[in-house]
Design an enzyme around this catalytic site. Structure first.
Site, PDB file in Angstrom:
ATOM      1  N   LYS A   1     -38.619  -2.236 -92.383  1.00 32.50           N
ATOM      2  CA  LYS A   1     -37.698  -3.492 -92.146  1.00 32.50           C
ATOM      3  C   LYS A   1     -38.865  -4.759 -91.882  1.00 32.50           C
ATOM      4  CE  LYS A   1     -33.518  -4.833 -91.902  1.00 32.50           C
ATOM      5  NZ  LYS A   1     -32.426  -4.291 -92.701  1.00 32.50           N
TER       6      LYS A   1
ATOM      7  N   ASP B   1     -31.534  -9.036 -96.094  1.00 31.81           N
ATOM      8  CA  ASP B   1     -30.641  -8.633 -95.115  1.00 31.81           C
ATOM      9  C   ASP B   1     -30.325 -10.083 -94.425  1.00 31.81           C
ATOM     10  OD1 ASP B   1     -30.450  -6.199 -92.860  1.00 31.81           O
ATOM     11  OD2 ASP B   1     -30.874  -8.025 -91.672  1.00 31.81           O
TER      12      ASP B   1
HETATM   13  P1  NDP Z   1     -25.634 -12.542 -94.268  1.00 31.03           P
HETATM   14  O1  NDP Z   1     -26.842 -13.388 -93.892  1.00 31.03           O
HETATM   15  O2  NDP Z   1     -25.260 -12.728 -95.533  1.00 31.03           O
HETATM   16  O3  NDP Z   1     -24.429 -12.989 -93.245  1.00 31.03           O
HETATM   17  C1  NDP Z   1     -24.583 -12.818 -92.006  1.00 31.03           C
HETATM   18  C2  NDP Z   1     -23.260 -13.180 -91.304  1.00 31.03           C
HETATM   19  O4  NDP Z   1     -23.045 -12.808 -89.909  1.00 31.03           O
HETATM   20  C3  NDP Z   1     -22.872 -14.496 -91.366  1.00 31.03           C
HETATM   21  O5  NDP Z   1     -21.538 -14.832 -91.589  1.00 31.03           O
HETATM   22  C4  NDP Z   1     -23.608 -14.962 -89.941  1.00 31.03           C
HETATM   23  O6  NDP Z   1     -22.922 -16.257 -89.483  1.00 31.03           O
HETATM   24  C5  NDP Z   1     -22.909 -13.816 -89.158  1.00 31.03           C
HETATM   25  N1  NDP Z   1     -23.427 -13.865 -87.772  1.00 31.03           N
HETATM   26  C6  NDP Z   1     -24.808 -13.683 -87.669  1.00 31.03           C
HETATM   27  N2  NDP Z   1     -25.170 -13.750 -86.423  1.00 31.03           N
HETATM   28  C7  NDP Z   1     -24.123 -14.021 -85.844  1.00 31.03           C
HETATM   29  C8  NDP Z   1     -23.638 -14.099 -84.266  1.00 31.03           C
HETATM   30  N3  NDP Z   1     -24.550 -13.787 -83.397  1.00 31.03           N
HETATM   31  N4  NDP Z   1     -22.361 -14.192 -84.109  1.00 31.03           N
HETATM   32  C9  NDP Z   1     -21.477 -14.448 -85.218  1.00 31.03           C
HETATM   33  N5  NDP Z   1     -21.670 -14.058 -86.352  1.00 31.03           N
HETATM   34  C10 NDP Z   1     -23.040 -13.966 -86.774  1.00 31.03           C
HETATM   35  O7  NDP Z   1     -26.336 -11.175 -93.841  1.00 31.03           O
HETATM   36  P2  NDP Z   1     -25.570  -9.754 -94.100  1.00 31.03           P
HETATM   37  O8  NDP Z   1     -24.172  -9.804 -94.415  1.00 31.03           O
HETATM   38  O9  NDP Z   1     -26.517  -9.317 -95.262  1.00 31.03           O
HETATM   39  O10 NDP Z   1     -25.896  -8.817 -92.880  1.00 31.03           O
HETATM   40  C11 NDP Z   1     -24.909  -8.587 -92.064  1.00 31.03           C
HETATM   41  C12 NDP Z   1     -25.248  -7.397 -91.164  1.00 31.03           C
HETATM   42  O11 NDP Z   1     -25.427  -6.220 -92.159  1.00 31.03           O
HETATM   43  C13 NDP Z   1     -26.375  -7.427 -90.463  1.00 31.03           C
HETATM   44  O12 NDP Z   1     -26.502  -6.662 -89.355  1.00 31.03           O
HETATM   45  C14 NDP Z   1     -27.394  -6.586 -91.398  1.00 31.03           C
HETATM   46  O13 NDP Z   1     -28.446  -5.844 -90.999  1.00 31.03           O
HETATM   47  C15 NDP Z   1     -26.588  -5.549 -92.065  1.00 31.03           C
HETATM   48  N6  NDP Z   1     -26.948  -4.785 -93.384  1.00 31.03           N
HETATM   49  C16 NDP Z   1     -26.716  -5.627 -94.486  1.00 31.03           C
HETATM   50  C17 NDP Z   1     -26.988  -5.031 -95.737  1.00 31.03           C
HETATM   51  C18 NDP Z   1     -27.349  -5.638 -96.806  1.00 31.03           C
HETATM   52  O14 NDP Z   1     -27.260  -5.353 -98.103  1.00 31.03           O
HETATM   53  N7  NDP Z   1     -27.407  -7.209 -96.973  1.00 31.03           N
HETATM   54  C19 NDP Z   1     -27.270  -3.601 -95.704  1.00 31.03           C
HETATM   55  C20 NDP Z   1     -26.894  -2.943 -94.388  1.00 31.03           C
HETATM   56  C21 NDP Z   1     -26.742  -3.587 -93.366  1.00 31.03           C
HETATM   57  P3  NDP Z   1     -23.850 -17.543 -89.551  1.00 31.03           P
HETATM   58  O15 NDP Z   1     -23.894 -17.997 -91.076  1.00 31.03           O
HETATM   59  O16 NDP Z   1     -23.230 -18.643 -88.646  1.00 31.03           O
HETATM   60  O17 NDP Z   1     -25.037 -17.358 -89.025  1.00 31.03           O
HETATM   61  O1  2IT Z   2     -30.139  -2.696 -93.583  1.00 32.85           O
HETATM   62  C1  2IT Z   2     -30.030  -2.396 -94.495  1.00 32.85           C
HETATM   63  O2  2IT Z   2     -29.871  -1.400 -95.171  1.00 32.85           O
HETATM   64  C2  2IT Z   2     -30.231  -3.444 -95.740  1.00 32.85           C
HETATM   65  N1  2IT Z   2     -30.621  -4.693 -95.105  1.00 32.85           N
HETATM   66  C3  2IT Z   2     -30.611  -3.082 -97.058  1.00 32.85           C
HETATM   67  C4  2IT Z   2     -32.082  -2.727 -97.382  1.00 32.85           C
HETATM   68  C5  2IT Z   2     -32.353  -2.291 -98.910  1.00 32.85           C
HETATM   69  O3  2IT Z   2     -33.530  -2.312 -99.055  1.00 32.85           O
HETATM   70  O4  2IT Z   2     -31.409  -2.509 -99.630  1.00 32.85           O
END
Ligand code: NDP
Ligand code: 2IT
Length: 444
Positions: free
Chosen positions: A126, A166
């Site tokens: 990461k 992420d």
């Molecule tokens: P994004 O940046 O696309 O979206 C994050 C979202 O979460 C936004 O709506 C953001 O709001 C909100 N958010 C962040 N911090 C807070 C907080 N403290 N309180 C309330 N809302 C919050 O990220 P992702 O959707 O990619 O990631 C979301 C989660 O999923 C993370 O934990 C990430 O590690 C996990 N994840 C992502 C993967 C991926 O493929 N993208 C894969 C597996 C897991 P705001 O815009 O206001 O900050």
């Molecule tokens: O938390 C996760 O698994 C991710 N943000 C996606 C990682 C990846 O390599 O696609």
């Protein structure tokens, strides 16, 4: 003291000020106790746990860039290369002001087990930066990404370490990072995943984490003779994972009534209109508040408290530790039946325990959100073959992977007489493959 307890104490003592890392390690070690206890002497002799909790390498670097006012800005950049026993390091990059080494260590540690559960050959890593993309111009984001990659490119490669998105890193950032990698190294290779579709990206990668979350949720629900049809759902966040979780849940007949961002939450009792959310978040990069101005009958509430809305299914898809004990008490009192984590470690340890004690079916992030990284690994395969699969083919593979993860996690829990404890099941099933590879590869 048991071996797992000893190692937890050692982690806390040797990694001060990293509470999220301690939390992730504690959850895994508590689950592994039943496995380790059976063969403690061998695990101790090989120092398996000492090696498991220590990253193979952490790179940390300075990221200087110039903002639109001409001022030089400096951010911190990191890549945690945690474990390469079963494949090249794989895991996302997070750009958020709260990023620090401890948070990236927790994420890298989780990634080891998650990637193992996918059944694909990917190790755990990461990275990221405390850079805040919010409110920055496209030029500023590009300048930052180019500077970040100028340093990171020395440590990554298609068979070495393959970052992806992420929080705060989506298609735009991956495009700028990829352009700079290619410019410096001269290599047109699959060094990043989540790329644009016309330069090596995979169809369905954008949707994969959210879709995968709902595929495994559907398996869990069906395994308990229930259906998603007609269920009321809350999805937290409104980013990449949240949006596509809402899309798939809605396609499968559930009704999503609430979403949020870090400022507040919206409630739409008629069901979220996802085209409006996509326009606000994916096109305009705006705030979720705007939804209530555009959709009659919906409301916006500033601040936290989305969990006060009654639901059958709660899908936390925003960030770590967003779901705490008070909130789950309210959810349970309001009749929640299923919780599945789209985010990484969104539920605190005491909240997780409470849900399990109350008989709520709980699927942890390392199983539930593995569809994103799994599809990243499918993108790597397509890049290596210099082919692109159709959306239908990738989606079918993603679904099969999520169904298999559900099976592995359930079977591991059953084997230790802990049926329906998917936390223990995910940690044990993820660990088994990694530990076998570590043993076979000797003391490295
Ligand atoms: P994004 O940046 O696309 O979206 C994050 C979202 O979460 C936004 O709506 C953001 O709001 C909100 N958010 C962040 N911090 C807070 C907080 N403290 N309180 C309330 N809302 C919050 O990220 P992702 O959707 O990619 O990631 C979301 C989660 O999923 C993370 O934990 C990430 O590690 C996990 N994840 C992502 C993967 C991926 O493929 N993208 C894969 C597996 C897991 P705001 O815009 O206001 O900050
Ligand atoms: O938390 C996760 O698994 C991710 N943000 C996606 C990682 C990846 O390599 O696609």
């Amino acid at each position: 003291m048991s071996y797992t307890e000893e190692i937890y104490e050692r982690v806390v003592a040797q990694n001060p000020n990293e509470p999220e890392f301690h939390q992730a390690v504690k959850e895994v070690l508590d689950s592994l106790k039943v496995v380790i206890d059976k063969n403690e002497e061998e695990y101790r002799r090989l120092s398996i746990l000492e090696r498991l909790v220590e990253p193979e390498r952490i790179v940390s670097f300075r990221v200087p860039w110039i903002d639109d006012k001409g001022t030089v800005q400096v951010n911190k950049g990191y890549r945690v290369q945690f474990n390469s026993a079963i494949g090249p390091y794989k895991g996302g990059l997070r750009f958020h002001p709260t990023v620090n080494q401890g948070i990236l260590k927790f994420l890298g540690f989780e990634q080891i087990f998650k990637n193992s559960l996918t059944g694909l050959p990917i190790g755990g890593g990461k990275g990221g930066s405390n850079f805040d993309p919010k409110g920055k111009s496209d030029r500023e984001v590009m300048a930052f990404c180019q500077s970040f990659m100028t340093e990171l490119c020395k440590y990554i490669g298609k068979d070495e370490d393959v970052p992806a998105g992420d929080i705060g890193v989506g298609g735009r950032e991956i495009g700028y990072l990829y352009g700079q990698y290619k410019r410096i190294t001269g290599l047109y290779e699959g060094v990043l995943t989540g790329k644009g579709l016309n330069f090596g990206g995979s169809l369905i990668r954008t949707q994969a984490t959210g879709y995968g979350l709902v595929y495994i949720l559907d398996e869990m629900v069906k395994a308990h003779n229930d259906t998603l049809e007609g269920k009321t759902v809350i999805v937290t966040g409104s980013g990449n994972v949240a949006i596509y979780a809402v899309e798939k849940a809605t396609q499968l007949g559930a009704k999503v009534v609430a979403m949020c961002d870090s400022n507040g939450y919206i409630h739409d009792p008629d069901g979220i209109k996802l085209d409006v959310v996509k326009d606000i978040k994916e096109v305009k990069r705006g705030r979720i508040k705007e939804y209530a101005d555009r959709v009659p009958g919906s409301t916006y509430t500033e601040g936290t408290g989305i969990w006060n809305i009654k639901c059958d299914i709660y899908l936390p898809c925003a960030t770590q530790n967003e779901l705490a004990l008070d909130a789950v008490k309210t959810l349970v009192a309001n009749g929640v039946k299923y919780v599945a984590e789209g985010a990484n470690m969104p539920t605190t340890l005491d909240a997780t325990e409470y849900l399990q004690e109350q008989g709520i079916l709980f699927m942890p992030g390392k199983a539930a959100n593995a569809g994103g990284v799994a599809t990243s690994a499918l993108e790597m395969s397509q890049n290596s073959m210099r082919l692109s699969w159709s959306a239908e083919e990738v989606d079918a593979r993603l679904k099969e992977i999520m169904v298999n993860i559900f099976k592995k996690v359930s079977e591991a829990a059953d084997r230790y007489d802990l049926t329906d404890n998917y936390v223990v099941g995910a940690n044990i099933a993820g660990f088994e493959k990694v530990v076998d590879a570590m043993k076979a590869q000797g003391i490295v």
